[in-house]
Design a protein around this motif. Structure first.
Motif, mmCIF file in Angstrom:
data_model
loop_
_atom_site.group_PDB
_atom_site.id
_atom_site.type_symbol
_atom_site.label_atom_id
_atom_site.label_comp_id
_atom_site.label_asym_id
_atom_site.label_seq_id
_atom_site.Cartn_x
_atom_site.Cartn_y
_atom_site.Cartn_z
ATOM 1 N N VAL A 198 27.737 37.040 52.295
ATOM 2 C CA VAL A 198 28.514 35.801 52.278
ATOM 3 C C VAL A 198 28.201 35.030 51.000
ATOM 4 O O VAL A 198 27.035 34.876 50.614
ATOM 5 N N GLY A 199 29.259 34.584 50.319
ATOM 6 C CA GLY A 199 29.089 33.827 49.087
ATOM 7 C C GLY A 199 29.241 34.657 47.829
ATOM 8 O O GLY A 199 29.449 34.103 46.737
ATOM 9 N N GLU A 200 29.159 35.998 47.961
ATOM 10 C CA GLU A 200 29.278 36.866 46.798
ATOM 11 C C GLU A 200 30.741 37.078 46.419
ATOM 12 O O GLU A 200 31.634 37.026 47.257
ATOM 13 N N SER A 201 30.955 37.337 45.122
ATOM 14 C CA SER A 201 32.299 37.614 44.632
ATOM 15 C C SER A 201 32.627 39.086 44.845
ATOM 16 O O SER A 201 31.788 39.960 44.627
ATOM 17 N N VAL A 202 33.852 39.362 45.281
ATOM 18 C CA VAL A 202 34.312 40.728 45.503
ATOM 19 C C VAL A 202 35.733 40.868 44.951
ATOM 20 O O VAL A 202 36.460 39.875 44.761
ATOM 21 N N ARG A 203 36.128 42.108 44.733
ATOM 22 C CA ARG A 203 37.498 42.400 44.303
ATOM 23 C C ARG A 203 38.227 43.105 45.438
ATOM 24 O O ARG A 203 37.666 43.980 46.093
ATOM 25 N N LYS B 6 35.519 43.802 59.713
ATOM 26 C CA LYS B 6 36.385 42.936 58.927
ATOM 27 C C LYS B 6 35.579 41.962 58.086
ATOM 28 O O LYS B 6 34.457 41.585 58.444
ATOM 29 N N VAL B 7 36.191 41.537 56.986
ATOM 30 C CA VAL B 7 35.569 40.539 56.118
ATOM 31 C C VAL B 7 36.639 39.516 55.738
ATOM 32 O O VAL B 7 37.792 39.871 55.455
ATOM 33 N N ARG B 8 36.274 38.236 55.762
ATOM 34 C CA ARG B 8 37.206 37.189 55.343
ATOM 35 C C ARG B 8 36.849 36.763 53.929
ATOM 36 O O ARG B 8 35.706 36.391 53.648
ATOM 37 N N VAL B 9 37.831 36.843 53.042
ATOM 38 C CA VAL B 9 37.623 36.534 51.635
ATOM 39 C C VAL B 9 38.477 35.338 51.253
ATOM 40 O O VAL B 9 39.664 35.256 51.624
ATOM 41 N N VAL C 173 37.638 46.016 50.156
ATOM 42 C CA VAL C 173 36.973 45.159 49.171
ATOM 43 C C VAL C 173 35.823 45.926 48.526
ATOM 44 O O VAL C 173 35.263 46.850 49.117
ATOM 45 N N GLU C 174 35.491 45.524 47.324
ATOM 46 C CA GLU C 174 34.366 46.138 46.627
ATOM 47 C C GLU C 174 33.618 45.063 45.864
ATOM 48 O O GLU C 174 34.209 44.082 45.368
ATOM 49 N N LYS C 175 32.304 45.253 45.781
ATOM 50 C CA LYS C 175 31.458 44.292 45.103
ATOM 51 C C LYS C 175 31.683 44.375 43.597
ATOM 52 O O LYS C 175 31.860 45.436 43.031
#
Length: 236
Positions: free
Chosen positions: A185-190, A212-215, A233-235
């Motif tokens: 949580v808080g990290e940037s992803v593409r 699931k992930v909420r971006v 999503v990917e880091k």
């Protein structure tokens, strides 16, 4: 109960890594094969059988499977199958998300430790002493988890409680693997796929049960929450 590394390390701080021992480093190919081997299937009756106890044996981290093989070989050589019943590397299945791929891997619950079930080791008992020394002198074993030393300076192995054993084996039997993701949580992803592909956002919430992930992504000058599958999503 306290876990001890070479009979001196505490239970509350299990080691995550250890020194290497010459001649014990497995090849990558063999290590992968060993980690996929089926471990002992143990009935509830065997887990808590009268006259038997479970002990943690300390090894160098990364050599757990090799030490398991060495202990089992020693048991065969010494015809000790009636005194040592099970040798286990405690693991749990985990789903790993990496580079857009989902795969199931084995994660060691206690790096640097192997779990053995033997006859209950009694202080001052010759058979117990012989069994203790047989396992302790197996290649790669650095010690039993102990409760300290007696007046003569000999570390005494301490058995796990039934609750501790149940918790370890319950984790190994979990039907639904845990999910391990490479972001927090808080990290940037593409966003790697879907209608929002190539947008960059920050992780707002991770739901491992649903995968699931909420971006939060910037759209029309405002942050908009987007729910995605882990694989989307990917880091950065």
């Amino acid at each position: 109960m306290e876990l001890h590394d070479t009979d001196t390390t505490s239970h509350e701080s299990l080691p995550e890594a250890g020194p290497e021992e010459v001649g014990l480093q497995p090849t990558r190919r063999r290590g992968r094969r060993e980690e996929h081997e089926e471990q002992d299937q143990i009935s509830d009756e065997e887990i808590s059988a009268s006259g038997r106890s479970w002990y943690f044996v300390n090894t160098y981290s990364g050599h757990e499977y090799k030490v398991r093989h060495a202990i089992k070989a020693t048991i065969d050589q010494m015809d000790a199958g009636d005194r040592v019943f099970h040798v286990i590397v405690p693991t749990e299945d985990e789903i790993e998300i990496r580079e857009g791929q989902r795969r199931t891997v084995k994660r060691k619950l206690y790096p640097g430790y192997v779990l053995v079930q033997t006859i209950t080791l009694e202080e001052g008992d010759a058979e117990s002493d012989n069994l203790w020394h047989m396992i302790r002198n197996t290649s790669g074993v650095t010690g039993f988890v102990s409760a300290g030393s007696d007046a003569g300076g000999t570390p005494k192995p301490v058995a796990l409680t039934q609750d501790e054993v149940n918790n370890i084996l319950r984790a190994m039997r979990m039907e639904q693997p845990r999910v391990r993701v490479g972001f927090q949580v808080g990290e940037s992803v593409r966003i790697a796929s879907g209608p929002f592909e190539d947008l960059v956002g920050s992780v707002d919430e991770i739901n491992t049960e649903k995968g699931k992930v909420r971006v939060l992504v910037s759209m029309l000058g405002r942050e908009t929450p987007v729910e995605l599958d882990f694989l989307q999503v990917e880091k950065l």
